[in-house]
Each structure stands twice: as structure tokens, then as C-alpha cells.
Design an enzyme around this catalytic site. Structure first.
Site, PDB file in Angstrom:
ATOM      1  N   SER A  64       0.857  36.928  61.797  1.00  0.00           N
ATOM      2  CA  SER A  64       0.416  35.686  61.932  1.00  0.00           C
ATOM      3  C   SER A  64      -1.148  35.392  62.547  1.00  0.00           C
ATOM      4  O   SER A  64      -2.062  35.810  61.938  1.00  0.00           O
ATOM      5  CB  SER A  64       1.375  34.819  62.804  1.00  0.00           C
ATOM      6  OG  SER A  64       1.301  33.238  62.572  1.00  0.00           O
ATOM      7  N   HIS A  69      -9.808  28.899  72.203  1.00  0.00           N
ATOM      8  CA  HIS A  69     -10.681  27.841  72.347  1.00  0.00           C
ATOM      9  C   HIS A  69     -11.237  27.836  73.649  1.00  0.00           C
ATOM     10  O   HIS A  69     -10.340  27.806  74.654  1.00  0.00           O
ATOM     11  CB  HIS A  69      -9.939  26.436  72.056  1.00  0.00           C
ATOM     12  CG  HIS A  69      -9.464  26.559  70.714  1.00  0.00           C
ATOM     13  ND1 HIS A  69     -10.034  26.216  69.613  1.00  0.00           N
ATOM     14  CD2 HIS A  69      -8.044  26.985  70.431  1.00  0.00           C
ATOM     15  CE1 HIS A  69      -9.206  26.209  68.446  1.00  0.00           C
ATOM     16  NE2 HIS A  69      -7.946  26.569  69.084  1.00  0.00           N
ATOM     17  N   CYS A  84       5.120  37.486  64.371  1.00  0.00           N
ATOM     18  CA  CYS A  84       6.471  37.299  63.675  1.00  0.00           C
ATOM     19  C   CYS A  84       6.903  38.846  63.311  1.00  0.00           C
ATOM     20  O   CYS A  84       7.600  39.039  62.353  1.00  0.00           O
ATOM     21  CB  CYS A  84       6.352  36.590  62.085  1.00  0.00           C
ATOM     22  SG  CYS A  84       5.978  35.058  62.448  1.00  0.00           S
TER      23      CYS A  84
END
Length: 117
Positions: A64, A69, A84
């Protein structure tokens, strides 16, 4: 129903971070976090918003992603780790990013993202 399989999605906010505008350092954070979590790195994509400004980035993983940020003006970063796989250590990935940024984990939430065949 066949085999049950859960993904885990860790969302965290960091405070007191340093080098949050350093694109090369943010890339190192993502790469090292993927390694610490035991994930398979495919590619890293980053965008700097300019000198002294934040960076947004994602490590695309076979399992995944890990994204970040940053807001250097506030010393903060938001982290998203979604894996996952069955044997991954999301906490180790988060701890690696926090350590490399010299930041503290202000809060974190773990979601179980279940799906079935």
C-alpha cells in the site's frame, strides 16, 4: 468466505519536527520507515512547496503506502501508514520517521481495514 485478511492504517500527527522543508531528508524518512515496517518499497514521489515551505510525499509500497505532509512553519507533520500485509510493524515505521525528524508523536490512531474474498 476464504481467508480473512486485514490491512492496518496508522494515522499520526508529529510535533517539534526539524528539517521538514528538506526534500532529500523527507525521502530518507519514507524509505527508512518502509524498511523498518518490513514493507516492499516500489517508488517514492515528493513535492516541495518551495524554500522554507512544506513537503508532501508518498512511498508507494507493494503492500500500500506511507505518506507525509509537513508544515515547517509549525514544526508539524501528518503521517499516514497503510499496510495490507500480515507481518508488518507500523509502529516501527512511525517511530523511524519521528526519530529522523527529531519529532514527538502527538497523537496516533490505528484503523483495521478488513476485507474478505
Amino acid at each position: 468466505m476464504t481467508d480473512r485478511f486485514d490491512g492496518h492504517h496508522l494515522i499520526a500527527d508529529l510535533t517539534g519536527g526539524k528539517r521538514l522543508d528538506d526534500t532529500a531528508h523527507i525521502e530518507r524518512c519514507l524509505v527508512d520507515a518502509a524498511t523498518a515496517a518490513g514493507a516492499t518499497l516500489l517508488q517514492v514521489r515528493l513535492h516541495s512547496f518551495g524554500s522554507g515551505m512544506g513537503v508532501t510525499g508518498v512511498a508507494m509500497l507493494a503492500e500500500s503506502h506511507i505518506s507525509i505532509h509537513t508544515w515547517p512553519e509549525y514544526g508539524t507533520a501528518c503521517i499516514d501508514i497503510f499496510l495490507c500485509g500480515r507481518k508488518h510493524d507500523l509502529d516501527a515505521g512511525l517511530a523511524t520517521i519521528a526519530e529522523l525528524l527529531g519529532a514527538q508523536i502527538a497523537r496516533q490512531t490505528l484503523l483495521v481495514r478488513a476485507y474478505r474474498d
